[in-house]
Design an enzyme around this catalytic site. Structure first.
Site, PDB file in Angstrom:
ATOM      1  CG  HIS A  74      51.317  31.126 -20.766  1.00  0.00           C
ATOM      2  ND1 HIS A  74      50.834  29.910 -21.174  1.00  0.00           N
ATOM      3  CD2 HIS A  74      50.883  31.285 -19.499  1.00  0.00           C
ATOM      4  CE1 HIS A  74      50.156  29.356 -20.184  1.00  0.00           C
ATOM      5  NE2 HIS A  74      50.179  30.189 -19.153  1.00  0.00           N
TER       6      HIS A  74
ATOM      7  CD  GLU B 123      50.761  28.605 -24.310  1.00  0.00           C
ATOM      8  OE1 GLU B 123      49.841  29.408 -24.478  1.00  0.00           O
ATOM      9  OE2 GLU B 123      51.317  28.393 -23.218  1.00  0.00           O
TER      10      GLU B 123
ATOM     11  CG  ASP C 173      48.998  35.657 -21.186  1.00  0.00           C
ATOM     12  OD1 ASP C 173      50.008  36.242 -21.627  1.00  0.00           O
ATOM     13  OD2 ASP C 173      49.015  34.968 -20.147  1.00  0.00           O
TER      14      ASP C 173
ATOM     15  NE  ARG D  14      46.852  24.603 -21.749  1.00  0.00           N
ATOM     16  CZ  ARG D  14      47.923  24.643 -22.533  1.00  0.00           C
ATOM     17  NH1 ARG D  14      48.312  25.770 -23.080  1.00  0.00           N
ATOM     18  NH2 ARG D  14      48.606  23.547 -22.752  1.00  0.00           N
TER      19      ARG D  14
END
Ligand code: NAI
Length: 343
Positions: free
Chosen positions: A295, A263, A258, A234
């Protein structure tokens, strides 16, 4: 049951339609994110299906309730975007997909590691330009390297399994050590020792008040110079400002992300025609030793099938028994206070 599916991409349509083959729910695929502006699109539906960046706050839930929606089925694990108290007050049931495929995320973390190490992303471009020189592509053997896994639940364990297979020495930090990891030969150490000994650190803990900015200026200073850091957990587990500083000094040698703190304003959309307004993100992508994916750790056919099957299962169980397979209750909010795991 009539279901309004928000934030529906072509791939959601494909996997949910397949999972719905024998359940015969009436699925309405809606491109917009669920928000105060779009919530009326759920008119006529008894259930709404939402994803990680949908707004399921009290005002949205109020309109859903007025429209007669009784279930919000999240097609993700995290529920930080839901006002559970408002849902309980309005009698709207919230369901989620607690687990689907730890392999999907663990394998993606390892893909980031190997790409950064062996620089295959740079080689791909070079070869297309007729540049066959090897300068700048030097990597190292994974075998014998020490990898620190922070968080050894479902995904961390799977990552540890892959990495021990490579011949890495795996050390880990987790307040609840996993016996399956111990059986693999993983050594549990205090966080500071993991941070100080690892050549590569991979983050697999949830976002909680304790893990927010776990990677900060202080922890970065205690890492081995030139460390590789991978985050598929996260975004806010890492302090982005501090990581940029660490990249500038060379303390962070390679960074694979990622997930990103901010985001929600970027990921899952095609923004290629617009300027990126997030200056920290824009700075991050200027570093040659930073690799970012949007993500997509969960995004394998197997994980998507599992998410779709559980989502349809939640809707069917709610229709037949009045209770989904995986409900989220206000009690869970108390036990997960601050948890913001995304998928
Ligand atoms: P899990 O609940 O099975 O494991 C999490 C582990 O972290 C537990 O063992 C827990 O004890 C540990 N932990 C909690 N606080 C910690 C701390 N302060 N330090 C070290 N460890 C700590 O969760 P799972 O399924 O392994 O997922 C891990 C995270 O991966 C999720 O919280 C989510 O944020 C992220 N995720 C990312 C996806 C992606 O597409 N990139 C997809 C799915 C999950």
């Amino acid at each position: 049951m009539d279901v309004a599916i928000f934030s529906a991409k072509q791939y959601d349509r494909r996997f949910l339609t397949a999972a719905n083959q024998s359940s015969f729910h009436k699925l309405a695929f809606l491109e917009p994110r669920l928000s105060q502006e779009t919530v009326n699109l759920a008119a006529g539906s008894k259930a709404a299906c939402a994803f990680v960046n949908d707004d399921i706050s009290a005002p949205v839930l109020q309109v859903l309730s007025d429209l007669g929606v009784r279930l919000v089925a999240l097609r993700c694990a995290g529920f930080n975007n839901v006002d559970l108290n408002a849902a309980a007050r309005l009698g709207i049931v919230i369901a989620r997909v607690p687990a689907y495929s730890p392999n999907a995320v663990a394998e993606h973390a390892v893909a980031l590691m190997l790409t950064l190490n062996r620089k295959t992303h740079r080689a791909f471009n070079r070869i297309r330009e007729g540049n066959f020189a090897l300068d700048g592509l030097l990597g190292y053997n994974m075998a014998g390297k020490t990898v620190g896994v922070i968080g050894t639940g479902r995904i961390g364990l799977t990552a540890a399994r892959i990495l021990t297979g490579f011949g890495c020495r795996v050390i880990a930090s987790d307040p609840a050590p996993n016996t399956d990891c111990v059986k693999l030969g993983v050594h549990y150490l205090p966080l500071d020792e993991v941070i100080g000994q690892a050549d590569i650190i991979t983050l697999h803990c949830p976002l909680t008040p304790e893990t927010r900015h776990l990677i900060n200026a202080g922890t970065i200073a205690r890492m081995k110079p030139g460390i590789m850091l991978i985050n598929t957990s996260r975004g806010a587990v890492i302090d982005t400002q501090a990581i940029i500083q660490g990249l500038k000094t060379g303390q962070i040698g390679q960074l694979g992300l990622d997930v990103y703190e901010e985001e929600a304003d970027l990921f899952f959309e095609d923004l290629s025609e617009r300027a990126i307004r997030d200056d920290l993100f824009a700075r991050l992508i200027t570093f040659p030793n930073v690799l970012i994916t949007g993500h997509q750790g969960f995004f394998t056919a197997e994980a998507m099938s599992a998410i779709a099957a559980t989502t349809i299962g939640n809707i069917t169980a709610f229709e037949t028994d009045g209770r989904p397979l995986h409900p989220v209750s206000v009690e869970r909010l108390a036990s997960h206070s601050g948890t913001a795991s995304a998928t």
